[in-house]
Design a protein around this motif. Sequence first.
Motif, short mmCIF file in Angstrom:
data_model
loop_
_atom_site.label_atom_id
_atom_site.label_comp_id
_atom_site.label_asym_id
_atom_site.label_seq_id
_atom_site.Cartn_x
_atom_site.Cartn_y
_atom_site.Cartn_z
N GLY A 179 0.80 -1.23 0.00
CA GLY A 179 0.00 0.00 0.00
C GLY A 179 0.82 1.27 0.00
O GLY A 179 0.52 2.22 -0.71
N GLY A 180 1.90 1.30 0.77
CA GLY A 180 2.75 2.49 0.81
C GLY A 180 3.39 2.79 -0.54
O GLY A 180 3.44 3.93 -0.99
N ARG A 181 3.82 1.74 -1.21
CA ARG A 181 4.42 1.90 -2.54
C ARG A 181 3.38 2.41 -3.53
O ARG A 181 3.68 3.31 -4.33
N LEU A 182 2.17 1.87 -3.46
CA LEU A 182 1.12 2.32 -4.38
C LEU A 182 0.71 3.76 -4.10
O LEU A 182 0.50 4.54 -5.03
N THR A 183 0.62 4.12 -2.83
CA THR A 183 0.29 5.50 -2.48
C THR A 183 1.34 6.46 -2.99
O THR A 183 1.03 7.50 -3.57
N GLU A 184 2.60 6.10 -2.80
CA GLU A 184 3.70 6.95 -3.28
C GLU A 184 3.65 7.10 -4.80
O GLU A 184 3.82 8.20 -5.33
N ALA A 185 3.42 6.00 -5.50
CA ALA A 185 3.33 6.06 -6.96
C ALA A 185 2.16 6.94 -7.41
O ALA A 185 2.29 7.73 -8.35
N ALA A 186 1.04 6.84 -6.71
CA ALA A 186 -0.12 7.66 -7.05
C ALA A 186 0.17 9.14 -6.82
O ALA A 186 -0.15 9.99 -7.66
N LEU A 187 0.78 9.46 -5.70
CA LEU A 187 1.10 10.86 -5.39
C LEU A 187 2.14 11.43 -6.35
O LEU A 187 2.14 12.63 -6.63
N ASN A 188 3.03 10.58 -6.87
CA ASN A 188 4.05 11.03 -7.81
C ASN A 188 3.57 10.99 -9.25
O ASN A 188 4.34 11.31 -10.17
N GLY A 189 2.33 10.59 -9.47
CA GLY A 189 1.79 10.52 -10.83
C GLY A 189 2.37 9.38 -11.64
O GLY A 189 2.31 9.39 -12.87
N ALA A 190 2.91 8.36 -10.97
CA ALA A 190 3.54 7.24 -11.68
C ALA A 190 2.72 5.96 -11.61
O ALA A 190 3.21 4.90 -11.98
N LEU A 191 1.50 6.05 -11.13
CA LEU A 191 0.65 4.86 -11.01
C LEU A 191 0.03 4.54 -12.36
O LEU A 191 -0.57 5.40 -12.99
N PRO A 192 0.20 3.30 -12.84
CA PRO A 192 -0.42 2.95 -14.13
C PRO A 192 -1.94 3.10 -14.04
O PRO A 192 -2.54 2.76 -13.03
N THR A 193 -2.53 3.63 -15.09
CA THR A 193 -3.98 3.82 -15.12
C THR A 193 -4.57 3.14 -16.34
O THR A 193 -3.85 2.77 -17.27
N THR A 194 -5.87 2.98 -16.31
CA THR A 194 -6.61 2.43 -17.44
C THR A 194 -7.95 3.14 -17.51
O THR A 194 -8.42 3.69 -16.51
N SER A 195 -8.57 3.12 -18.65
CA SER A 195 -9.87 3.77 -18.80
C SER A 195 -10.96 2.84 -18.27
O SER A 195 -10.77 1.62 -18.18
N VAL A 196 -12.10 3.41 -17.95
CA VAL A 196 -13.24 2.61 -17.51
C VAL A 196 -13.64 1.66 -18.62
O VAL A 196 -13.95 0.48 -18.39
N ALA A 197 -13.65 2.15 -19.85
CA ALA A 197 -14.02 1.30 -20.99
C ALA A 197 -13.10 0.09 -21.10
O ALA A 197 -13.55 -1.03 -21.35
N ALA A 198 -11.80 0.29 -20.91
CA ALA A 198 -10.85 -0.81 -20.98
C ALA A 198 -11.07 -1.79 -19.83
O ALA A 198 -10.98 -3.01 -20.02
N ALA A 199 -11.37 -1.29 -18.65
CA ALA A 199 -11.62 -2.17 -17.50
C ALA A 199 -12.88 -3.00 -17.72
O ALA A 199 -12.90 -4.19 -17.43
N ILE A 200 -13.92 -2.39 -18.25
CA ILE A 200 -15.16 -3.11 -18.54
C ILE A 200 -14.91 -4.18 -19.60
O ILE A 200 -15.36 -5.32 -19.47
N ALA A 201 -14.19 -3.82 -20.64
CA ALA A 201 -13.88 -4.78 -21.71
C ALA A 201 -13.09 -5.96 -21.15
O ALA A 201 -13.36 -7.12 -21.51
N ARG A 202 -12.12 -5.69 -20.28
CA ARG A 202 -11.30 -6.76 -19.69
C ARG A 202 -12.17 -7.67 -18.82
O ARG A 202 -12.03 -8.89 -18.87
N ARG A 203 -13.10 -7.09 -18.05
CA ARG A 203 -13.99 -7.90 -17.22
C ARG A 203 -14.92 -8.76 -18.07
O ARG A 203 -15.12 -9.94 -17.78
N ARG A 204 -15.47 -8.17 -19.13
CA ARG A 204 -16.34 -8.94 -20.02
C ARG A 204 -15.57 -10.09 -20.68
O ARG A 204 -16.09 -11.21 -20.78
N ALA A 205 -14.36 -9.81 -21.13
CA ALA A 205 -13.54 -10.85 -21.77
C ALA A 205 -13.23 -11.98 -20.80
O ALA A 205 -13.11 -13.13 -21.23
N ALA A 206 -13.12 -11.67 -19.52
CA ALA A 206 -12.83 -12.68 -18.51
C ALA A 206 -14.09 -13.37 -18.00
O ALA A 206 -14.02 -14.23 -17.13
N GLY A 207 -15.26 -12.94 -18.52
CA GLY A 207 -16.52 -13.54 -18.07
C GLY A 207 -16.97 -13.07 -16.70
O GLY A 207 -17.76 -13.72 -16.04
N LEU A 208 -16.47 -11.91 -16.28
CA LEU A 208 -16.83 -11.35 -14.96
C LEU A 208 -18.01 -10.41 -15.12
O LEU A 208 -18.22 -9.81 -16.17
#
Length: 97
Positions: free
Chosen positions: A65-94
């Motif tokens: 958690g500390g590493r993720l918080t630091e990455a988020a505060l530094n703008g280095a946290l990988p992100t994805t769009s909502v559309a991409a997350a939905i597509a990934r969930r659908r592809a996985a049958g979730l």
Amino acid sequence: MSAQPIHPHTEPDRVPRNAEGIAAALEGERRMEFYRELLAAAPEDAEGVLRRWWCEAMLDTDPSGGRLTEAALNGALPTTSVAAAIARRRAAGLPVE
């Protein structure tokens, strides 16, 4: 046909999925906020309260958690769009709600 996880979860949850486990993982004011919200919830809403606070407790107890918080505060946290997350969930049958 039932959906099976791609990567089976073999370890027990860090936080038990019940009010006692959630409260034990939270500290101070956050624990009190959890109890206030749970006690004020209508019976049909209690499950949603427990689910939300379980997620909060899991985040609070995440060893990385500390590493993720630091990455988020530094703008280095990988992100994805909502559309991409939905597509990934659908592809996985979730479910997508």
